[in-house]
Design an enzyme around this catalytic site. Structure first.
Site, PDB file in Angstrom:
ATOM      1  N   ASP A 172       0.857  -1.188   0.000  1.00  0.00           N
ATOM      2  CA  ASP A 172       0.000   0.000   0.000  1.00  0.00           C
ATOM      3  C   ASP A 172       0.887   1.229   0.000  1.00  0.00           C
ATOM      4  O   ASP A 172       2.097   1.154   0.269  1.00  0.00           O
ATOM      5  CB  ASP A 172      -0.923   0.007   1.225  1.00  0.00           C
ATOM      6  CG  ASP A 172      -1.905   1.185   1.240  1.00  0.00           C
ATOM      7  OD1 ASP A 172      -2.313   1.624   0.152  1.00  0.00           O
ATOM      8  OD2 ASP A 172      -2.249   1.670   2.333  1.00  0.00           O
ATOM      9  N   SER A 173       0.282   2.368  -0.259  1.00  0.00           N
ATOM     10  CA  SER A 173       1.020   3.624  -0.199  1.00  0.00           C
ATOM     11  C   SER A 173       1.384   3.995   1.236  1.00  0.00           C
ATOM     12  O   SER A 173       2.334   4.748   1.468  1.00  0.00           O
ATOM     13  CB  SER A 173       0.189   4.752  -0.817  1.00  0.00           C
ATOM     14  OG  SER A 173      -1.028   4.905  -0.108  1.00  0.00           O
TER      15      SER A 173
ATOM     16  N   CYS B  34      -4.489  -1.109  -2.205  1.00  0.00           N
ATOM     17  CA  CYS B  34      -4.600   0.320  -2.460  1.00  0.00           C
ATOM     18  C   CYS B  34      -5.437   0.511  -3.710  1.00  0.00           C
ATOM     19  O   CYS B  34      -5.090  -0.019  -4.773  1.00  0.00           O
ATOM     20  CB  CYS B  34      -3.200   0.909  -2.654  1.00  0.00           C
ATOM     21  SG  CYS B  34      -3.159   2.625  -3.210  1.00  0.00           S
ATOM     22  N   ASN B  35      -6.554   1.221  -3.586  1.00  0.00           N
ATOM     23  CA  ASN B  35      -7.422   1.457  -4.740  1.00  0.00           C
ATOM     24  C   ASN B  35      -6.701   2.237  -5.831  1.00  0.00           C
ATOM     25  O   ASN B  35      -6.802   1.911  -7.012  1.00  0.00           O
ATOM     26  CB  ASN B  35      -8.675   2.217  -4.305  1.00  0.00           C
ATOM     27  CG  ASN B  35      -9.687   1.351  -3.597  1.00  0.00           C
ATOM     28  OD1 ASN B  35     -10.583   0.788  -4.204  1.00  0.00           O
ATOM     29  ND2 ASN B  35      -9.537   1.210  -2.287  1.00  0.00           N
ATOM     30  N   THR B  36      -5.977   3.278  -5.446  1.00  0.00           N
ATOM     31  CA  THR B  36      -5.306   4.111  -6.441  1.00  0.00           C
ATOM     32  C   THR B  36      -4.329   3.286  -7.263  1.00  0.00           C
ATOM     33  O   THR B  36      -4.326   3.335  -8.498  1.00  0.00           O
ATOM     34  CB  THR B  36      -4.578   5.282  -5.753  1.00  0.00           C
ATOM     35  OG1 THR B  36      -5.531   6.089  -5.059  1.00  0.00           O
ATOM     36  CG2 THR B  36      -3.843   6.136  -6.758  1.00  0.00           C
TER      37      THR B  36
ATOM     38  N   TYR C  53      -0.352   8.782  -2.666  1.00  0.00           N
ATOM     39  CA  TYR C  53      -0.362   8.584  -4.110  1.00  0.00           C
ATOM     40  C   TYR C  53      -1.251   9.599  -4.820  1.00  0.00           C
ATOM     41  O   TYR C  53      -1.035   9.924  -5.979  1.00  0.00           O
ATOM     42  CB  TYR C  53      -0.831   7.163  -4.448  1.00  0.00           C
ATOM     43  CG  TYR C  53       0.235   6.101  -4.320  1.00  0.00           C
ATOM     44  CD1 TYR C  53       1.495   6.387  -3.790  1.00  0.00           C
ATOM     45  CD2 TYR C  53      -0.019   4.799  -4.729  1.00  0.00           C
ATOM     46  CE1 TYR C  53       2.465   5.404  -3.675  1.00  0.00           C
ATOM     47  CE2 TYR C  53       0.950   3.806  -4.630  1.00  0.00           C
ATOM     48  CZ  TYR C  53       2.191   4.111  -4.094  1.00  0.00           C
ATOM     49  OH  TYR C  53       3.149   3.147  -3.997  1.00  0.00           O
ATOM     50  N   GLY C  54      -2.270  10.076  -4.122  1.00  0.00           N
ATOM     51  CA  GLY C  54      -3.181  11.028  -4.725  1.00  0.00           C
ATOM     52  C   GLY C  54      -2.529  12.339  -5.128  1.00  0.00           C
ATOM     53  O   GLY C  54      -3.109  13.115  -5.889  1.00  0.00           O
TER      54      GLY C  54
ATOM     55  N   CYS D 158     -11.087   3.532  -0.380  1.00  0.00           N
ATOM     56  CA  CYS D 158      -9.689   3.713   0.013  1.00  0.00           C
ATOM     57  C   CYS D 158      -9.480   2.863   1.242  1.00  0.00           C
ATOM     58  O   CYS D 158     -10.285   2.917   2.183  1.00  0.00           O
ATOM     59  CB  CYS D 158      -9.379   5.179   0.307  1.00  0.00           C
ATOM     60  SG  CYS D 158      -7.731   5.458   1.007  1.00  0.00           S
ATOM     61  N   THR D 159      -8.412   2.065   1.252  1.00  0.00           N
ATOM     62  CA  THR D 159      -8.223   1.119   2.359  1.00  0.00           C
ATOM     63  C   THR D 159      -7.877   1.817   3.667  1.00  0.00           C
ATOM     64  O   THR D 159      -7.952   1.200   4.731  1.00  0.00           O
ATOM     65  CB  THR D 159      -7.135   0.086   2.017  1.00  0.00           C
ATOM     66  OG1 THR D 159      -5.904   0.763   1.665  1.00  0.00           O
ATOM     67  CG2 THR D 159      -7.566  -0.780   0.845  1.00  0.00           C
ATOM     68  N   HIS D 160      -7.521   3.101   3.612  1.00  0.00           N
ATOM     69  CA  HIS D 160      -7.282   3.837   4.849  1.00  0.00           C
ATOM     70  C   HIS D 160      -8.572   4.078   5.636  1.00  0.00           C
ATOM     71  O   HIS D 160      -8.544   4.166   6.872  1.00  0.00           O
ATOM     72  CB  HIS D 160      -6.650   5.200   4.545  1.00  0.00           C
ATOM     73  CG  HIS D 160      -5.178   5.162   4.298  1.00  0.00           C
ATOM     74  ND1 HIS D 160      -4.639   4.773   3.107  1.00  0.00           N
ATOM     75  CD2 HIS D 160      -4.136   5.458   5.109  1.00  0.00           C
ATOM     76  CE1 HIS D 160      -3.324   4.844   3.176  1.00  0.00           C
ATOM     77  NE2 HIS D 160      -2.998   5.263   4.376  1.00  0.00           N
TER      78      HIS D 160
END
Length: 265
Positions: free
Chosen positions: A11-12, A75-77, A43-44, A192-194
């Protein structure tokens, strides 16, 4: 494959821990390597080309070092951008994380669904294609949150986060008349996994009750299916936490529940 497969979760930042927690529950027999690309977080704030150029070679280095049997892009992004490139470049099995629009629209009773993600995820063509294919007549509201991932990261690290800051990110998800339960948003996709790191507080702050869709359980089922039948027992070793910035995590007590109680190296 050995008795204890190695699963690398990427993940980021720390959001992928919410996916890791579900995967560990499904496959306690595995060794786990969690990689947070904090040197490039969030990442955004980067362009699509920059993220692809960053993640594809980095993943090659990680695969060469840790020899995972399976990689979870938590991570979706990254998943919406890089997954196809990773599958083309490497022979390891990859499981991605994409907005759970299909199950959300299938279960919504009011036909009003909101997708809460990073600005990058909600503007991506991949996400819009999921809506075209699976909205099933639902009105889908895309909400690009600029700060919620960073707030979740800070909260996990022990920093105080105000209710007002969380609610400001959350409020656009709630569409319709608050007094009319049949004509307002009833389902919110956590894209978003956060965000599940803040879910308890989000539930309390929400202007009305909704169903929150977290893709982590479905990801865990997919991982277990790909690995096949469990052979060994519970793996007590092999839990590693890696930051690409090379900083020490200093979060052992906080991280252990996500790793199924294992000590984290």
């Amino acid at each position: 494959m050995t008795n204890s497969p190695t699963i690398l979760v990427f993940d980021s930042g720390l959001g992928g821990l919410t996916v890791l927690r579900e995967v560990v529950g499904a496959r306690p027999d595995a060794h786990y390597v969690y990689v947070a690309d904090d040197a490039f977080f969030p990442y955004g704030h980067h362009s699509e080309d920059e993220i692809i150029a960053r993640v594809v070679p980095l993943m090659g280095e990680l695969i060469g070092r840790h020899h995972p049997d399976l990689v979870v892009i938590a991570c979706n992004t990254a998943s919406t951008l890089v997954l196809s490139h990773l599958r083309a470049a490497y022979s390891v099995a990859f499981v991605g994380t994409v907005p759970a629009i299909k199950p959300a629209c299938a279960q919504s009773k009011t036909r009003r669904v909101s997708v809460l993600g990073t600005k990058g995820t909600v503007k991506r063509e991949y996400t819009k294609a999921l809506i075209r294919d699976f909205a099933q007549g639902c009105e889908v509201t895309l909400v690009g949150s600029p700060e919620l991932a960073s707030l979740a990261e800070a909260a996990l690290g022990g920093s105080p986060i105000s209710d007002e800051d969380i609610l400001a990110e959350l409020a656009p998800c709630f569409v319709g008349d608050a007094s009319d339960a049949g004509a307002r948003t009833d389902t919110v996709v956590l894209a978003c996994t956060h965000y599940p790191l803040l879910l308890d507080r989000m539930k309390k702050l929400a202007p009305w009750p909704v169903d929150w869709i977290d893709p982590a359980p479905a990801i865990a089922r997919r991982v277990s299916d790909l690995l096949g039948q469990r052979i060994g027992g519970i793996a007590q070793s092999g839990a590693e936490m890696i930051f690409t910035s090379n900083r020490a995590h200093g979060l052992s007590a906080t991280l252990m529940p996500f790793f199924g109680g294992r000590a984290v190296a």
